[in-house]
Each structure stands twice: as structure tokens, then as C-alpha cells.
Design a protein around this motif. Sequence first.
Motif, mmCIF file in Angstrom:
data_model
loop_
_atom_site.group_PDB
_atom_site.id
_atom_site.type_symbol
_atom_site.label_atom_id
_atom_site.label_comp_id
_atom_site.label_asym_id
_atom_site.label_seq_id
_atom_site.Cartn_x
_atom_site.Cartn_y
_atom_site.Cartn_z
ATOM 1 N N GLN A 167 0.840 -1.190 0.000
ATOM 2 C CA GLN A 167 0.000 0.000 0.000
ATOM 3 C C GLN A 167 0.881 1.248 0.000
ATOM 4 O O GLN A 167 1.790 1.369 0.822
ATOM 5 N N LEU A 168 0.607 2.165 -0.914
ATOM 6 C CA LEU A 168 1.380 3.408 -1.043
ATOM 7 C C LEU A 168 0.408 4.588 -1.072
ATOM 8 O O LEU A 168 0.192 5.204 -2.109
ATOM 9 N N GLY A 169 -0.190 4.897 0.058
ATOM 10 C CA GLY A 169 -1.266 5.877 0.107
ATOM 11 C C GLY A 169 -0.786 7.315 0.040
ATOM 12 O O GLY A 169 -0.039 7.774 0.902
ATOM 13 N N TYR A 170 -1.232 8.022 -0.977
ATOM 14 C CA TYR A 170 -0.946 9.455 -1.123
ATOM 15 C C TYR A 170 -1.958 10.206 -0.267
ATOM 16 O O TYR A 170 -3.011 10.628 -0.734
ATOM 17 N N ARG A 171 -1.644 10.330 1.024
ATOM 18 C CA ARG A 171 -2.564 10.943 1.974
ATOM 19 C C ARG A 171 -1.777 11.627 3.083
ATOM 20 O O ARG A 171 -0.604 11.327 3.326
ATOM 21 N N THR A 172 -2.446 12.514 3.791
ATOM 22 C CA THR A 172 -1.762 13.357 4.763
ATOM 23 C C THR A 172 -1.189 12.585 5.941
ATOM 24 O O THR A 172 -0.222 13.029 6.562
ATOM 25 N N THR A 173 -1.751 11.419 6.280
ATOM 26 C CA THR A 173 -1.246 10.665 7.428
ATOM 27 C C THR A 173 0.024 9.872 7.114
ATOM 28 O O THR A 173 0.633 9.327 8.031
ATOM 29 N N ALA A 174 0.416 9.788 5.866
ATOM 30 C CA ALA A 174 1.664 9.110 5.534
ATOM 31 C C ALA A 174 2.837 9.992 5.961
ATOM 32 O O ALA A 174 2.750 11.215 5.951
ATOM 33 N N ASN A 175 3.964 9.348 6.297
ATOM 34 C CA ASN A 175 5.100 10.147 6.749
ATOM 35 C C ASN A 175 6.047 10.556 5.628
ATOM 36 O O ASN A 175 7.023 11.261 5.860
ATOM 37 N N SER A 176 5.761 10.124 4.396
ATOM 38 C CA SER A 176 6.612 10.504 3.271
ATOM 39 C C SER A 176 5.886 10.474 1.926
ATOM 40 O O SER A 176 6.151 11.316 1.063
ATOM 41 N N TYR A 177 4.975 9.522 1.729
ATOM 42 C CA TYR A 177 4.316 9.373 0.431
ATOM 43 C C TYR A 177 3.627 10.666 -0.016
ATOM 44 O O TYR A 177 3.541 10.954 -1.217
ATOM 45 N N ASP A 178 3.094 11.429 0.944
ATOM 46 C CA ASP A 178 2.369 12.645 0.586
ATOM 47 C C ASP A 178 3.281 13.709 -0.003
ATOM 48 O O ASP A 178 2.797 14.685 -0.589
ATOM 49 N N ALA A 179 4.595 13.548 0.134
ATOM 50 C CA ALA A 179 5.539 14.536 -0.384
ATOM 51 C C ALA A 179 6.115 14.131 -1.743
ATOM 52 O O ALA A 179 6.962 14.854 -2.288
ATOM 53 N N SER A 417 1.388 -0.041 4.711
ATOM 54 C CA SER A 417 2.582 0.784 4.858
ATOM 55 C C SER A 417 2.183 2.243 4.897
ATOM 56 O O SER A 417 1.303 2.676 4.155
ATOM 57 N N ASP A 418 2.857 3.015 5.754
ATOM 58 C CA ASP A 418 2.591 4.450 5.833
ATOM 59 C C ASP A 418 3.809 5.290 5.488
ATOM 60 O O ASP A 418 3.860 6.468 5.826
ATOM 61 N N GLY A 419 4.789 4.696 4.831
ATOM 62 C CA GLY A 419 5.942 5.497 4.438
ATOM 63 C C GLY A 419 7.112 4.654 3.986
ATOM 64 O O GLY A 419 7.099 3.425 4.047
ATOM 65 N N CYS A 420 8.167 5.329 3.556
ATOM 66 C CA CYS A 420 9.340 4.662 3.002
ATOM 67 C C CYS A 420 10.221 4.044 4.076
ATOM 68 O O CYS A 420 11.170 3.316 3.758
ATOM 69 N N HIS A 421 9.936 4.300 5.350
ATOM 70 C CA HIS A 421 10.798 3.813 6.431
ATOM 71 C C HIS A 421 10.826 2.298 6.534
ATOM 72 O O HIS A 421 11.729 1.734 7.146
ATOM 73 N N ASP A 422 9.848 1.598 5.939
ATOM 74 C CA ASP A 422 9.787 0.132 5.996
ATOM 75 C C ASP A 422 10.245 -0.508 4.690
ATOM 76 O O ASP A 422 9.875 -1.627 4.364
ATOM 77 N N ASP A 423 11.070 0.188 3.938
ATOM 78 C CA ASP A 423 11.459 -0.244 2.589
ATOM 79 C C ASP A 423 12.069 -1.638 2.575
ATOM 80 O O ASP A 423 11.734 -2.462 1.711
ATOM 81 N N VAL A 424 12.964 -1.930 3.494
ATOM 82 C CA VAL A 424 13.582 -3.268 3.535
ATOM 83 C C VAL A 424 12.523 -4.333 3.761
ATOM 84 O O VAL A 424 12.551 -5.400 3.130
ATOM 85 N N ASN A 425 11.561 -4.052 4.633
ATOM 86 C CA ASN A 425 10.507 -5.026 4.908
ATOM 87 C C ASN A 425 9.679 -5.310 3.661
ATOM 88 O O ASN A 425 9.280 -6.457 3.422
ATOM 89 N N LYS A 426 9.411 -4.291 2.863
ATOM 90 C CA LYS A 426 8.665 -4.501 1.618
ATOM 91 C C LYS A 426 9.396 -5.477 0.705
ATOM 92 O O LYS A 426 8.791 -6.399 0.142
ATOM 93 N N VAL A 427 10.692 -5.266 0.556
ATOM 94 C CA VAL A 427 11.477 -6.120 -0.340
ATOM 95 C C VAL A 427 11.503 -7.563 0.175
ATOM 96 O O VAL A 427 11.367 -8.513 -0.603
ATOM 97 N N ARG A 587 9.440 21.177 12.182
ATOM 98 C CA ARG A 587 10.386 21.453 11.087
ATOM 99 C C ARG A 587 9.910 20.932 9.743
ATOM 100 O O ARG A 587 10.218 21.508 8.696
ATOM 101 N N HIS A 588 9.162 19.825 9.744
ATOM 102 C CA HIS A 588 8.790 19.183 8.477
ATOM 103 C C HIS A 588 7.285 19.097 8.270
ATOM 104 O O HIS A 588 6.854 18.466 7.305
ATOM 105 N N GLN A 589 6.525 19.674 9.152
ATOM 106 C CA GLN A 589 5.063 19.654 9.049
ATOM 107 C C GLN A 589 4.509 18.229 8.950
ATOM 108 O O GLN A 589 3.644 17.932 8.122
ATOM 109 N N ALA A 590 5.025 17.351 9.789
ATOM 110 C CA ALA A 590 4.474 16.000 9.862
ATOM 111 C C ALA A 590 3.037 16.065 10.356
ATOM 112 O O ALA A 590 2.648 16.990 11.074
ATOM 113 N N ARG A 591 2.245 15.061 9.997
ATOM 114 C CA ARG A 591 0.817 15.066 10.338
ATOM 115 C C ARG A 591 0.604 15.036 11.847
ATOM 116 O O ARG A 591 -0.274 15.712 12.365
#
Length: 780
Positions: A167-179, A417-427, A587-591
Motif C-alpha cells: 500500500q502506497l497511500g498518497y494521503r496526509t497521514t503518511a510520513n513521506s508518500y504525501d511529499a 505501509s505508511d511510508g518509506c521507512h519500511d522499505d527493507v521489509n517490503k522487499v 520542522r517538516h510539518q508531519a501530520r
Amino acid sequence: MKRFVPVFRLFSLLSTFLLIGSGNARSQSIQLQQAALLVSPGIPAPMRETAPQVLQEEIAKRTGIRPTTRTDWPKSTVVAFVLATDTELYGIPVPTTHKPDKPESFAIVTDVQPRQTTVWVIGHDSRGILFGTGWLLRNLRLSPKQAELPGPVALVSAPAYPIRGHQLGYRTTANSYDAWSVAQYDQYIRELALFGTNAVEAIPFHEDDKPSPHFKIPAAEMRIRIGEICQKYDIDHWVWTPATFDLTDAPKQQAELERHEAFYRACPRLNHIFVPGGDPGHNHPRDLMPFLRDLHTRLVRYHPTGRVWLSLQGFSVDQMDYVFRYLNTEKPTWLAGLVHGPGSPPLAQTRFRLPKQYQMRQYPDITHNVRCEFPVERWDQAFALTLGREAANPRPFFFARTQATWAPFTDGFVSYSDGCHDDVNKVVWSMRGWDPTKDVREILAEYSRFFFGPTLAEPAADGIAALEQNWHGPLAENGGVEASFAFWQKLETGAPALSANWRWQLLLLRAYYDTYTRRRLLYEQRLEQEANALLLRATDPKTAMRQALTLVNQADSQPTAPALRRRIDQLCTDLFASVGLQTSVERHQARSHERGCVLDFVDYPLNNRWWLADQFARIDSLPDKAAAQQRLHEIATWENPGPGSFYDDVSNVSKGPRIKTISDDATDIAWWNNGSSRARLSSQTFQRCPALDYDNLDPGARYTLRVVGFGEALLRVDGQRLEPTVYNRQADTVKEWVVPLTATQDGRIQVTFDQPEESHLNWRQNSRISDIWLIKEKLE
């Protein structure tokens, strides 16, 4: 069990067979610096263009060499893309010794002749071409002006599970996908596909009313562009779309159906609609099933092979029974199957009850560390309070074991998934979904080779494995954290060209953060121990409190490891620039603070200085010196109740040696004041019904059990329920029980707690236990 194992999961013929010649590896390798690409005209569009483009671009990024595409055979090395049904390519016969014959399967065959070397990429179908290209890129040795394939090679490979997605949700609650921009989505989906992913799940409508400040384009536009990207790479496009309104409201339901249909009409590719039954969504299946049927009616108008899925998340027993009765009696052909996610009934039970014609898809949470489906077991409190719920979390060996346990009940997965931080787990999930027998270390080596280069394939694989080990056991006792840090520092120094690589930055951040946290823990805990010793010697409470507070506050006035702290800050800044990772609200306007904001908690106290300051203010107002000294003594001996007595911080792996139970979600439940609670650290991590074993007790002593927590505590000693002598239910208050002498005569006891009936309460109001003492009192 056997009834749940489809034929496609048997590996006698589907496993990968790789033959590499013996002898010197380089002498056997195939050089591709001058390679040309030949593509069968029979490969369907767009893969006919996509596969060679991917190979060209990924080789060019790493070598500076861009292979050319031709329609005739040159006198140089050739990479030939063909289908298994092709007999020849521009006059040259296609090898028939290794032929893929399963959906999505591929063969890689090298043919070395005196005047011509060919690397054949043979796909059973369009996706086979894509996945064969992925195998080639993962195994090529690519460096500036160099491109080689260890060989010779002859293999056939097919996937074990037909559904392998994220799941790669383009939404405000994601920590990176929304950017992310469209180009970043395209590249990331490409990279997932190269590691065996065949599905991407978007979130088209949820939170449409909460646009992210980081959006590069409106959500409505991005949901269409993701469909275009899936079309380009010939992977399934799923959407997760809950029904969060009352389905008995006819006007709202009609409006929702029309909104869906407009999206279906505009989206170039859409394969699956997944509607969760809960989390969110609270409709009874008697209303939900007709709604799903209506969604399917509209979906197939524009996507004739489209399918609809349902999860049983949050369903009551009655609601689950309704669904299974419906499937057995109505036998709806519009439903593809069920999805098993967090809050669903047991997976094995669901598969057993599900009629055979329906598929079962897993929805594993690979993105969170606490309050989640697969929490980090016995996670050190220091990490839980700082790294929190969405830190960079490579857990390759854990998730390989997890997938091996549950996958046989399913037809595959699309992860949460809510962001790129779990990239290794996806692979790891994608590659083990392709081949459940694939060695995890080998997966990490392929990951490192592709993203960091051939010289780092082995050391970076070991470095990732070391980061997972950092989270095992008490942090203060884990000297491997420092060893891992030294290893990563050496890698960092030797690979300056990777400084802008976001995956590299993410792994470095964990190495620095883990080490900084451990050094802070050792330092700040020592300061508190010294302050407690000072309080025990005190003759003047006011002076002692002032001196003790000055001592513990050295954590702020004289911080440890400032160089590590600065590097963490820089890496967080770099990650925001490179991949949009939001590690700070300010600093980064996280949700929100729990959405991966590790920078906001990097200096969160690892001793009780905030709590002590508040306690000292209260003690200062006590009526007499004796009362103040008594309270200071209680504070100073909180964790050291004296000879023969025992203390356990229930959910702190470092300070709960007698605890036998594992708290799945303790720290996240204590998410008070946006994670910046001033409460005592032990009270922020707790369990509902812990179990403890005590031994080496004195048969000639009487013992009292003391508990601090909230709500009820239904205590048993050796299975016998005890009546309390003190029983306060307010937060952070005391309960006490006298242990019968007969229980301690053998020198040991077991303490357990019954679960109180609290189903009527919000989970935040459930009873909890944070600290337990067994106090030894001499018999008169």
C-alpha cells in the motif's frame, strides 16, 4: 492444512535453478559494456517499451553506459527480450532448454559463442519479462563504466504466491508518500516491481478533506497517475476505500457510488477494490454486502476484470457468521475473496470457513513498531519512547519468519505501509512471496547490490542485519549497538557517493540514532542513580532536592555525544530533502508526532528528571520535614526496595527480569501529551495482565505484593485469588496484598492477574499495571 495449499505453491518445478560455472568468477562473467538490446515485437505494449527502458535507465544511472535498442543482431553482446511462445528473434532461434510455463514466470539463459554472446530474458507473459528484467538488474555488477553478469546462467523461476503488493497511500497521514512527485512514485513502483512486487494499493478518497501541505499535485490527480504507472509496469492497481458513513443513509450511499464510478471511469487501470469492514468502517454486513455488489456493477463497466474484496476487521461474531452464511448461500460471483488485516478473526479459522472458490489475501502491518499487528517484542523502553511507532524499521529475519507462518493460508498479500521507512521489509515480503525458500541474507545482498553498488552488497547486507539485532534485548546490555555503529561509520566513510541516497541515509540514521540513544540511556540512568544516592543521604530536603535536580538535569546542560546528535539532525534534514520523510512536526510539518517524528523525540528524557521536578515541587509544599524526607526516601528506593525484596518495571525489558509475558502495545497506549508526558517512565509502559515468577524466597519471611497502575488488578498467587489490603484505582496509585506464608514455603511463587471485564470501556480507559514490588518483611 493440506486443503489450503494451492498447486501454485508447490516448488518442485517452480523453484529457481541457477547454474554458475566454476573457476574464476570474473573469467566466467559476461561483459555488457557494449551490449545492445533486442526486443521481440510479440511482447505486448507497454511492456515492449517498458522493460528495455528500465534496463537502459538503471544501467545508465550506475555505469554511465546506456545500452542501445536494435532490430538486428550486432557483433557484440546482446540482451534479448522474448516471450516463451517466440520461436525466433530476428532470425535467431530462441533457446528451448529452459522455458517458463507459469504465469509471471521467466527464464534467464546465457549463450556464449565465439562471435556472439546473448543474455536471453524469456517471459511466460508480459509480467515475466518485467520480473526477468528485475532478476537481471539485481544480479548485474554495475559500477562506473563497468557492467557484468557472473555466468554462465540458466534458470527458470516462477512465483509461489499470485498476490505480492504494498500500500502506497498518497494521503496526509503518511510520513513521506504525501511529499512525492509523480516521478518519485514511478521510480518507487518500478523498484518494487524489480524485486517481485506485482501490485500497488492506493487510497483514493480517504482524507480527501485533509490535503497535505506536502502534496505536489492534488490527490484527485495523483490517484489517476498511479493508475497510469501501474499500467506502464503491468502490475495490479488496488484501492483501499472504507465506507465510513452509515450505509442505511440512501442519499449518502448514492453519492458514494457516483464518486466511485467517476473514479473508475477516469482511471486507466484498476484491478481490485478493497473495502475494510472496520478500521475504519462500522456497517453491518447486511448493508455492506449489497453496497459491494453495487460497486462491482460500476467497476466492471470500465474495468471488465475488476474484482471486489472485503475484510472482517472489527466484526463481531454475529457479523462474521452473517458473512459466511451469505457466501455459502448466495455464492456471489462479484466477490473475489476476503482480506485478513489487523483486528480480523484468526487467519487459519477464516480460511477454513471461507468457501474454496474465494481467495484469501493478507494485509500485514509491516510499517509499525508498537500498537500494531507485529510489534517489536520486548522492545527496550528507551527505543519505544524515542523511535516510537514509525521509525526506520528493517526487520528482515523477523518478517521472513512471520510470513512463513501465515502465508500458507493465503493467496498472497498487500502490506499496510505508511511510508518509506519500511522499505527493507517490503522487499523481504515481495521476494519471499516469490520464493519462500530464498535466503534472507541473499535478499539483503541483492537489495544492497542494486541500491548501493556491488562492493557494498555483502557488507551492507550485514549492516542491515545488525540494525535488526540492535532492537533485541535490554539496550544497556547490548554492546552490539556500538559495534554496529562502528561498522556503519566505516561504510559511510568509504562511500561518500551515497550521501544523497535516501535508503543509505535511512540506514545511517538508525545506526546513529540507536547509538546515541544507548549512550544517553547509560549516562542519564547513571545521573539518576547518583541523585537517588544523594537523596538517601539528605538531612535537608530542600537542599537535597535542588542538588538532585541539578544532577539529573546534566543530561540537558552537559549532554552526551553531541557529535552524534548533530549528525542525526543533518540526516533528518537530508531525508526530508531526498524523499520527503517528515521526522518533525515543527520542522517538516508531519501530520502528528507519532507519524515517524523521531527528531522530535531524539532528546526525550531517559531518566525521570521531568517527573522528579514535578514531585519535588509537591514535596516542597509538604507540612513538615519528616514527611518530606519520607517521600524522598520512597523516590530514592523506588527501584531498589532493599535486601530480599524485588522490583519489576513491567514493560521495561531492562528492569523487569521476572516478567514472563510480552506486552504487544504498551508504550503506544501511553501516548500522553503527544508523546511528551512528564509521568514517571515506568508508568508510560505497562501491561494489562502480566505474569511473574519469583524464586529464592526466604521461607521464614512474610512478603507483601505492591502494585502501581490504574483501574483494577485482580491478582493471584500460585493460582489463588488474594484479597487486597490496599486498593486504589486512580492512576499511579498503590494496591497491596499480603502473600500467604504457605505460598512461600517452597521458596517460589507465581503471580498472575485476571483480565477484568471492560469491554464497555474505551481501550484508553482499560486497567493497566506498570510497577510491581515483592517486599520482604521479617516475621516478629
